[in-house]
Design a protein around this motif. Structure first.
Motif, PDB file in Angstrom:
ATOM      1  N   GLN A 108       0.830  -1.241   0.190  1.00 50.31           N
ATOM      2  CA  GLN A 108       0.055  -0.051  -0.169  1.00 50.31           C
ATOM      3  C   GLN A 108       0.898   1.438  -0.041  1.00 50.31           C
ATOM      4  N   ASN A 109       0.540   2.077  -0.829  1.00 52.84           N
ATOM      5  CA  ASN A 109       1.324   3.510  -0.712  1.00 52.84           C
ATOM      6  C   ASN A 109       2.668   3.369  -1.171  1.00 52.84           C
ATOM      7  N   ALA A 110       3.098   2.452  -1.911  1.00 50.63           N
ATOM      8  CA  ALA A 110       4.396   2.084  -2.257  1.00 50.63           C
ATOM      9  C   ALA A 110       5.011   3.242  -3.341  1.00 50.63           C
ATOM     10  N   TYR A 111       4.387   3.701  -4.024  1.00 53.86           N
ATOM     11  CA  TYR A 111       4.748   4.814  -4.970  1.00 53.86           C
ATOM     12  C   TYR A 111       4.993   6.209  -4.161  1.00 53.86           C
ATOM     13  N   GLN A 112       4.025   6.542  -3.239  1.00 56.09           N
ATOM     14  CA  GLN A 112       4.159   7.805  -2.360  1.00 56.09           C
ATOM     15  C   GLN A 112       5.245   7.478  -1.265  1.00 56.09           C
ATOM     16  N   LEU A 113       5.542   6.409  -1.041  1.00 57.67           N
ATOM     17  CA  LEU A 113       6.377   6.061   0.229  1.00 57.67           C
ATOM     18  C   LEU A 113       7.730   6.393  -0.380  1.00 57.67           C
TER      19      LEU A 113
ATOM     20  N   GLY B 158       0.073  13.350   7.584  1.00 53.98           N
ATOM     21  CA  GLY B 158       0.867  13.993   6.449  1.00 53.98           C
ATOM     22  C   GLY B 158       1.323  15.319   7.049  1.00 53.98           C
ATOM     23  N   CYS B 159       1.980  15.354   8.177  1.00 55.87           N
ATOM     24  CA  CYS B 159       2.298  16.661   8.653  1.00 55.87           C
ATOM     25  C   CYS B 159       3.684  17.404   7.916  1.00 55.87           C
ATOM     26  N   GLY B 160       4.350  16.500   7.147  1.00 52.60           N
ATOM     27  CA  GLY B 160       5.470  17.339   6.320  1.00 52.60           C
ATOM     28  C   GLY B 160       6.574  17.921   7.311  1.00 52.60           C
ATOM     29  N   ALA B 161       6.837  18.931   7.204  1.00 52.29           N
ATOM     30  CA  ALA B 161       7.925  19.734   7.845  1.00 52.29           C
ATOM     31  C   ALA B 161       7.199  20.245   8.995  1.00 52.29           C
TER      32      ALA B 161
ATOM     33  N   GLY C 166       2.351  14.589  14.849  1.00 51.23           N
ATOM     34  CA  GLY C 166       2.464  14.725  13.480  1.00 51.23           C
ATOM     35  C   GLY C 166       3.027  13.375  12.757  1.00 51.23           C
ATOM     36  N   VAL C 167       2.456  12.804  11.878  1.00 51.84           N
ATOM     37  CA  VAL C 167       2.807  11.355  11.296  1.00 51.84           C
ATOM     38  C   VAL C 167       3.163  11.913   9.804  1.00 51.84           C
ATOM     39  N   ASP C 168       4.064  11.432   9.332  1.00 55.33           N
ATOM     40  CA  ASP C 168       4.440  11.289   7.851  1.00 55.33           C
ATOM     41  C   ASP C 168       5.233  10.362   7.587  1.00 55.33           C
ATOM     42  N   ILE C 169       5.031  10.029   6.008  1.00 59.73           N
ATOM     43  CA  ILE C 169       5.777   8.736   5.479  1.00 59.73           C
ATOM     44  C   ILE C 169       7.280   9.467   5.285  1.00 59.73           C
ATOM     45  N   SER C 170       7.597  10.661   5.212  1.00 57.48           N
ATOM     46  CA  SER C 170       8.690  11.263   4.476  1.00 57.48           C
ATOM     47  C   SER C 170       9.884  11.213   5.765  1.00 57.48           C
ATOM     48  N   GLU C 171      11.030  10.571   5.520  1.00 58.89           N
ATOM     49  CA  GLU C 171      12.084  10.595   6.619  1.00 58.89           C
ATOM     50  C   GLU C 171      12.524  11.891   6.687  1.00 58.89           C
ATOM     51  N   PRO C 172      12.851  12.533   5.365  1.00 59.13           N
ATOM     52  CA  PRO C 172      13.513  13.788   5.300  1.00 59.13           C
ATOM     53  C   PRO C 172      12.663  15.091   5.689  1.00 59.13           C
ATOM     54  N   LEU C 173      11.204  14.925   5.476  1.00 59.85           N
ATOM     55  CA  LEU C 173      10.485  16.000   6.079  1.00 59.85           C
ATOM     56  C   LEU C 173      10.285  15.840   7.423  1.00 59.85           C
ATOM     57  N   ILE C 174      10.074  14.936   7.964  1.00 59.88           N
ATOM     58  CA  ILE C 174      10.002  14.672   9.494  1.00 59.88           C
ATOM     59  C   ILE C 174      11.354  15.037  10.097  1.00 59.88           C
TER      60      ILE C 174
ATOM     61  N   VAL D 126       7.739   9.007  11.891  1.00 62.96           N
ATOM     62  CA  VAL D 126       7.833   8.541  10.478  1.00 62.96           C
ATOM     63  C   VAL D 126       6.881   7.427  10.336  1.00 62.96           C
ATOM     64  N   ALA D 127       5.984   7.566   9.453  1.00 65.74           N
ATOM     65  CA  ALA D 127       4.972   6.486   9.675  1.00 65.74           C
ATOM     66  C   ALA D 127       3.970   6.471   8.563  1.00 65.74           C
ATOM     67  N   ASP D 128       3.433   5.467   7.904  1.00 64.32           N
ATOM     68  CA  ASP D 128       2.275   5.509   6.988  1.00 64.32           C
ATOM     69  C   ASP D 128       0.895   5.877   7.991  1.00 64.32           C
ATOM     70  N   ALA D 129       0.234   6.880   7.673  1.00 64.31           N
ATOM     71  CA  ALA D 129      -0.957   7.173   8.620  1.00 64.31           C
ATOM     72  C   ALA D 129      -2.055   6.212   8.237  1.00 64.31           C
ATOM     73  N   SER D 130      -2.082   5.536   7.260  1.00 62.38           N
ATOM     74  CA  SER D 130      -3.133   4.532   6.968  1.00 62.38           C
ATOM     75  C   SER D 130      -2.924   3.136   7.670  1.00 62.38           C
TER      76      SER D 130
ATOM     77  N   SER E 112      -5.472  17.736   8.889  1.00 57.27           N
ATOM     78  CA  SER E 112      -4.305  17.624   7.826  1.00 57.27           C
ATOM     79  C   SER E 112      -4.379  18.839   6.984  1.00 57.27           C
ATOM     80  N   ARG E 113      -3.118  19.383   6.663  1.00 52.65           N
ATOM     81  CA  ARG E 113      -3.043  20.299   5.875  1.00 52.65           C
ATOM     82  C   ARG E 113      -2.426  19.972   4.514  1.00 52.65           C
ATOM     83  N   PHE E 114      -3.110  19.589   3.615  1.00 51.96           N
ATOM     84  CA  PHE E 114      -2.774  18.768   2.464  1.00 51.96           C
ATOM     85  C   PHE E 114      -2.059  17.574   2.393  1.00 51.96           C
ATOM     86  N   GLY E 115      -2.397  16.700   3.397  1.00 48.41           N
ATOM     87  CA  GLY E 115      -1.696  15.411   3.488  1.00 48.41           C
ATOM     88  C   GLY E 115      -2.416  14.312   3.540  1.00 48.41           C
ATOM     89  N   VAL E 116      -3.825  14.441   2.902  1.00 50.99           N
ATOM     90  CA  VAL E 116      -4.720  13.075   3.134  1.00 50.99           C
ATOM     91  C   VAL E 116      -5.042  12.752   1.506  1.00 50.99           C
TER      92      VAL E 116
HETATM   93  C1  LIG Z   1       1.466  18.086   0.147  1.00 49.44           C
HETATM   94  S1  LIG Z   1       2.606  17.496   1.257  1.00 49.44           S
HETATM   95  C2  LIG Z   1       1.864  18.375   2.800  1.00 49.44           C
HETATM   96  C3  LIG Z   1       2.818  18.446   3.781  1.00 49.44           C
HETATM   97  C4  LIG Z   1       2.185  19.304   5.024  1.00 49.44           C
HETATM   98  N1  LIG Z   1       1.270  18.764   5.772  1.00 49.44           N
HETATM   99  C5  LIG Z   1       2.174  20.728   4.618  1.00 49.44           C
HETATM  100  O1  LIG Z   1       1.332  21.484   4.699  1.00 49.44           O
HETATM  101  O2  LIG Z   1       3.323  21.399   4.478  1.00 49.44           O
HETATM  102  C6  LIG Z   1       1.825  15.895   1.517  1.00 49.44           C
HETATM  103  C7  LIG Z   1       2.501  15.169   2.683  1.00 49.44           C
HETATM  104  O3  LIG Z   1       1.847  13.941   3.133  1.00 49.44           O
HETATM  105  C8  LIG Z   1       2.702  12.746   3.119  1.00 49.44           C
HETATM  106  N2  LIG Z   1       1.874  11.496   3.010  1.00 49.44           N
HETATM  107  C9  LIG Z   1       1.666  11.092   1.989  1.00 49.44           C
HETATM  108  N3  LIG Z   1       1.306   9.990   2.185  1.00 49.44           N
HETATM  109  C10 LIG Z   1       1.363   9.738   3.481  1.00 49.44           C
HETATM  110  C11 LIG Z   1       0.724   8.608   4.101  1.00 49.44           C
HETATM  111  N4  LIG Z   1       0.092   7.368   3.658  1.00 49.44           N
HETATM  112  N5  LIG Z   1       0.889   8.467   5.525  1.00 49.44           N
HETATM  113  C12 LIG Z   1       1.550   9.611   6.300  1.00 49.44           C
HETATM  114  N6  LIG Z   1       2.017  10.778   5.628  1.00 49.44           N
HETATM  115  C13 LIG Z   1       1.774  10.834   3.952  1.00 49.44           C
HETATM  116  C14 LIG Z   1       3.893  13.329   2.450  1.00 49.44           C
HETATM  117  O4  LIG Z   1       5.184  12.442   2.774  1.00 49.44           O
HETATM  118  C15 LIG Z   1       3.830  14.625   2.427  1.00 49.44           C
HETATM  119  O5  LIG Z   1       4.613  15.160   3.414  1.00 49.44           O
END
Ligand SMILES: C[S@@+](CC[C@H](N)C(=O)[O-])C[C@H]1O[C@@H](n2cnc3c(N)ncnc32)[C@H](O)[C@@H]1O
Length: 287
Positions: free
Chosen positions: A4-9, A54-57, A76-84, A101-105, A119-123
């Motif tokens: 699941q979510n392999a491409y996004q990861l 998907g908290c990003g930075a 704050g949970v995010d799959i991205s190590e560099p952003l966390i 650092v985790a997949d929220a799903s 979430s701000r643009f993370g779902v």
């Molecule tokens: C458009 S960015 C928004 C980041 C942040 N919320 C902001 O507003 O700056 C989307 C974020 O969702 C994260 N993301 C995507 N799929 C995710 C998942 N399955 N679980 C957790 N985070 C995820 C990405 O790594 C990315 O940081």
């Protein structure tokens, strides 16, 4: 079966993650007005517990933390190590926010614990959004609330439609992307968002349009701001993907066309562009 979510990861730990770290301050400046509107919709109170998906930075995570205060908690949970890593570096020492650092799903979340799922643009990036929201709902208290901001469709967002229009005829056309495929515009259809949240078990769903103008590029002069906006366009977002594999001559012509499009937008030491989002709220039923 593919993970699941392999491409996004891969993407958020690769190119997208790296570019979001490089442009973090500019992206935060651009997204701030949307995050603020979503936080107002969430109405966090002192002492509450919030899950930022998907908290990003971490800009929204830290803003929520100041609202809930020392008696509260924000995860704050995010799959991205560099952003966390960036989020942890930016966080003040005494913040009640934690980052994971985790997949929220699918990550293990404490049952019935959070007051708010935010979430701000993370779902918009889940392969199975209904499954993801159902999983996250279990972490909410009964009666707990959801508030998030997501983009409306690409056609309604000048930062895509205007710029895509500018490169039309320069970059060879490709098949239009599946509007429901995981990505920034997969929640563009209000009906689909309502169906996902309903199927995941939420009630009291409200999906309200929110439009705002925000700085896309910034600089000491108007010209520097336009250069900055062009650079960001080539590194982050839908245009960067459309241009990624193009030969240098096409990229150069596209750059000139994007520059001309930005030059027609307002702004003194910035380029101000209109964007269209949904503010979505919902509730976890009490029983
Ligand atoms: C458009 S960015 C928004 C980041 C942040 N919320 C902001 O507003 O700056 C989307 C974020 O969702 C994260 N993301 C995507 N799929 C995710 C998942 N399955 N679980 C957790 N985070 C995820 C990405 O790594 C990315 O940081």
């Amino acid at each position: 079966m593919a993970e699941q979510n392999a491409y996004q990861l891969a993407d958020w730990n690769g190119q997208s993650g790296e570019h979001w770290v490089v442009h973090q301050a500019r992206l935060d400046a651009r997204l701030a007005v949307f995050g603020k509107a979503a936080i107002e919709a969430a109405a966090p109170a002192a002492g509450e517990r919030v899950l930022d998906v998907g908290c990003g930075a971490g800009a929204s995570t830290l803003a929520l933390a100041t609202r809930v205060g020392a008696a509260g908690h924000v995860l704050g949970v995010d799959i991205s190590e560099p952003l966390i890593a960036r989020a942890r570096a930016l966080a003040p020492k005494d913040t009640p926010a934690l980052f994971r650092v985790a997949d929220a799903s699918s990550t293990e979340l404490p049952e019935g614990t959070f007051d708010i799922l935010f979430s701000r643009f993370g779902v918009m990036f889940f392969d199975d959004p209904t499954g993801a929201f159902a999983h996250m709902r279990h972490a909410l208290k009964p009666g707990g609330r959801v508030a998030f901001v997501c983009w409306r469709g690409a056609a309604e967002n000048d930062w895509v439609s205007l710029l895509m229009g500018a490169i039309k005829g320069i970059v060879p056309p490709t098949a239009p992307p599946d509007p429901e495929a995981p990505g920034p515009f997969s929640f563009g259809d209000r009906g689909r968002v309502a169906r996902i949240l309903t199927a995941a078990g939420f009630t009291d769903i409200a999906i309200v349009p929110f439009d705002a103008s925000a700085p896309f590029g910034e600089g000491a002069t108007r010209d520097a701001a336009i250069d900055d906006a062009v650079k960001m366009t080539f590194e982050v977002g839908p245009l960067s993907r459309a241009l990624a594999d193009q030969p240098d001559d096409i990229r150069a012509r596209a750059s000139a066309a994007v520059r001309a499009a930005f030059a027609g937008l307002p702004g003194e030491r910035s380029v101000v562009i209109d964007s269209a989002a949904w503010i979505v709220t919902a509730r976890n039923p009490v029983s």
